[in-house]
Design a protein around this motif. Structure first.
Motif, short mmCIF file in Angstrom:
data_model
loop_
_atom_site.label_atom_id
_atom_site.label_comp_id
_atom_site.label_asym_id
_atom_site.label_seq_id
_atom_site.Cartn_x
_atom_site.Cartn_y
_atom_site.Cartn_z
N THR A 277 0.69 -1.17 -0.09
CA THR A 277 -0.04 -0.17 0.08
C THR A 277 0.79 1.25 -0.10
O THR A 277 1.67 1.33 0.70
CB THR A 277 -0.93 -0.05 1.21
OG1 THR A 277 -1.61 -1.16 1.24
CG2 THR A 277 -1.96 1.23 1.38
N ASN B 238 -6.31 4.71 1.09
CA ASN B 238 -5.76 3.62 0.51
C ASN B 238 -5.51 2.47 1.35
O ASN B 238 -5.85 1.16 1.23
CB ASN B 238 -4.33 3.90 -0.12
CG ASN B 238 -4.68 4.24 -1.61
OD1 ASN B 238 -5.58 4.74 -2.19
ND2 ASN B 238 -3.47 4.34 -2.22
N ASP C 135 -8.76 0.89 2.00
CA ASP C 135 -9.11 -0.01 0.41
C ASP C 135 -8.44 -1.41 0.58
O ASP C 135 -8.74 -2.29 0.14
CB ASP C 135 -9.04 0.86 -0.67
CG ASP C 135 -9.82 1.69 -0.81
OD1 ASP C 135 -10.79 1.82 -0.06
OD2 ASP C 135 -9.68 2.99 -1.58
N THR C 136 -6.99 -1.35 0.96
CA THR C 136 -6.22 -2.40 0.97
C THR C 136 -6.96 -3.29 2.01
O THR C 136 -7.10 -4.76 1.70
CB THR C 136 -5.11 -2.16 1.57
OG1 THR C 136 -4.26 -1.59 0.64
CG2 THR C 136 -4.24 -3.41 1.76
N ASN D 183 -1.22 -1.32 -4.41
CA ASN D 183 -2.31 -0.03 -4.14
C ASN D 183 -1.75 1.38 -4.22
O ASN D 183 -1.05 1.59 -3.07
CB ASN D 183 -3.19 -0.43 -3.08
CG ASN D 183 -4.43 0.31 -2.85
OD1 ASN D 183 -4.91 0.80 -3.96
ND2 ASN D 183 -5.15 0.16 -1.70
N THR E 294 -3.81 -1.30 -8.24
CA THR E 294 -5.20 -0.54 -7.80
C THR E 294 -4.68 0.76 -7.46
O THR E 294 -3.65 1.12 -7.36
CB THR E 294 -6.03 -1.41 -6.85
OG1 THR E 294 -4.79 -1.23 -5.76
CG2 THR E 294 -6.11 -2.84 -7.53
N GLY E 295 -5.74 1.54 -6.99
CA GLY E 295 -5.54 2.75 -6.51
C GLY E 295 -5.40 3.99 -7.42
O GLY E 295 -5.91 3.64 -8.40
N THR F 179 -9.94 3.20 -8.22
CA THR F 179 -10.37 3.56 -6.92
C THR F 179 -11.90 3.37 -6.65
O THR F 179 -12.28 2.79 -5.59
CB THR F 179 -10.12 4.84 -6.63
OG1 THR F 179 -10.78 5.63 -7.41
CG2 THR F 179 -8.75 4.92 -6.33
N ILE G 137 -13.28 -1.51 -6.51
CA ILE G 137 -12.59 -2.42 -5.53
C ILE G 137 -13.57 -3.49 -5.31
O ILE G 137 -13.08 -4.77 -5.24
CB ILE G 137 -11.89 -1.99 -4.45
CG1 ILE G 137 -12.78 -1.03 -3.53
CG2 ILE G 137 -10.76 -1.28 -4.64
CD1 ILE G 137 -12.21 -0.56 -2.39
#
Ligand code: 5AD
Ligand code: SF4
Length: 448
Positions: free
Chosen positions: A13, A19, A22-23, A50, A82-83, A106, A109
């Motif tokens: 991350t 973030n 989200d992880t 991420n 991702t991210g 983002t 997810i």
């Protein structure tokens, strides 16, 4: 291109707390699919980066890493990005890194599982980067490593469009999460023993404005969360000064669980630069807000973000930022050198402040903030503060926790105190850490 069904995963991350959360949500989804966490990047069948795009350095770190991975890529590893960088670069990442298997933005997810299946089934590179966030995330699936403090997302995206910032493009429009869903998650967390909840959003103060029919603005939401039995501490990150209302200030004063710390990012001390940044307030308006907040919540601590070296910033304008920092006396200041971001309005101006001037301004502000913070710590000596005990300090001997105002405190105590709130009397400090001891009962109680 990877072939086998992955059994283990590792997520690296970068960037902000959103973030990190989200992880945790992605990790939870993968666990639900039966994957288990790998000990490191090398050992993972599925590797996710991420990513963050806020400054050039954040992106360069990931780009360097992906490049190196490509050269040494020999095993059947599935690799995804991702991210925010996924949003900023989309499928162009595949051109640069042919060994990448998927790119998920983002706002997608929720789709991690299906994208992964699609990659395995089609053996093709898959990209999913919707511009808008749909409120269909299973927040409750989040797999949190910390058992004491939790992040909870309340609003995603940003509608403010500061001219230097990529966030409105990488995270899209503001979308608030329904209050019932937030209350449900917070209740579960409190029941599971969590003591501190940090409400997250790129601009939490906009909460509920996109959904007027909910009749629930940010301060209303805080009122609901404060009522949850057993809720000890609530924090929030991050705010835009323009949206810090009197009602919010009163909520911080009146609701027992609200920590007396407000991240109140000024970004610059010159009204001309603020206008160019599209911050929609002047220096004077900002100072008035701070004065009002300090009147309503006298013991409040403030945090800030500052950018130095914004295009055309003169030495005199920088000096205004310096003076504001000196006057306001923040508890915490994150200071950055301006870094032009693709796709932002500020890109139309030349990045005309030489790097060494930016660095010099950065260092002058950091030195000033060190002085301010040392003075603040010196003022804290001899006083007793509520500390949420989180873990042993790095030395493994003393316990470490934070005050309501986010100050790090270490003290002697045993493991049983981890996860509890304690009164700690501060007697000294070293660098940024306050050192204290458990406050003893204050002699005999006088009964009258
Ligand atoms: N350059 C430097 N700093 C930036 N920030 C946002 N965009 C940029 C940029 N282009 C800083 C702001 C923001 C923090 C999260 O990062 O200060 O509040
Ligand atoms: Fe970085 Fe901003 Fe994205 Fe967070 S929202 S990861 S700080 S670009």
């Amino acid at each position: 291109m990877a072939m086998n069904e992955p059994k283990t995963y590792f997520i690296r991350t970068y960037g902000c707390q959103m973030n990190e959360l989200d992880t945790e949500i992605m990790a939870g989804q993968l666990h639900k699919k039966g994957l288990i966490a790998a000990s490191d990047e090398e050992n993972a069948d599925l590797l996710i980066f991420n990513t963050c795009s806020i400054r050039d350095l954040a992106e360069r770190k990931v780009m360097g890493k992906l490049g190196r991975m490509g050269r040494g890529h020999k095993r059947n590893q599935v690799i995804g990005v991702t991210g925010c960088m996924a949003m900023a670069k989309k499928e162009s990442l595949f051109r640069k890194f042919p060994h990448l298997d998927f790119v998920i933005g983002t706002n997608n997810i929720t789709d991690l599982g299906t994208v992964l299946d699609e990659v395995l089934y089609t053996k093709r590179q898959i990209v999913k980067t919707d511009d808008r966030f749909e409120e269909n995330l299973d927040y409750l699936v989040a797999k949190r490593d910390n058992k004491i403090k939790a992040f909870v997302s309340i609003i995603r995206g940003c509608d403010k469009f500061c001219t230097y910032c990529v966030v409105p493009y990488t995270r899209g429009q503001e979308v608030s999460r329904p209050p019932e869903s937030i209350v449900e998650e917070c209740k579960k967390l409190v029941d599971a023993g969590y003591k501190e909840i940090t409400l997250l959003g790129q601009n939490v103060n906009s909460y509920g404005k996109d959904q007027p029919e909910w009749n629930c603005l940010f301060h209303d939401l805080l009122g609901k969360l404060d009522k949850i039995p057993g809720m000890e501490r609530i924090r929030f990150m991050t705010s835009h000064p323009i949206d810090i209302t009197k009602e919010l200030m009163e909520a911080i004063r009146d609701l027992p669980s609200m920590c007396e710390f407000v991240h109140f990012p000024i970004q610059a001390g010159s009204s001309r630069i603020l206008k160019k940044m599209h911050r929609i307030y002047t220096k004077e308006q900002y100072l008035e807000k701070v004065a009002l907040l300090r009147e309503i919540v006298p013991n409040v601590s403030l945090g800030t973000d500052i950018i130095v070296g914004f295009p055309t910033e003169t030495e005199a304008e920088f000096q205004e930022t310096y003076d504001v920092l000196k006057d306001i006396r923040y508890s915490l200041a994150f200071i950055y050198a301006y870094s032009p971001r693709k796709g932002t309005p500020a890109m139309r101006w030349k990045d005309d402040i030489p790097e060494e001037v930016k660095l010099d301004r950065l260092q002058r502000l950091m030195a000033l903030q060190d002085e301010v913070s040392n003075e603040e710590r010196a003022r804290m000596l001899g006083n007793t503060y509520e500390v949420l005990v989180e873990r042993f300090n790095k030395d493994g001997k003393m316990l470490k926790g934070r005050t309501r105002c986010w100050k790090k405190v270490i003290f002697d105590g045993d493991e049983s105190l981890i996860g509890t709130l304690q009164q700690i009397k501060v007697h000294s400090f070293s660098h940024e850490t306050l050192i204290g001891e458990l406050a003893k009962p204050q002699g005999h109680l006088k009964v009258i």
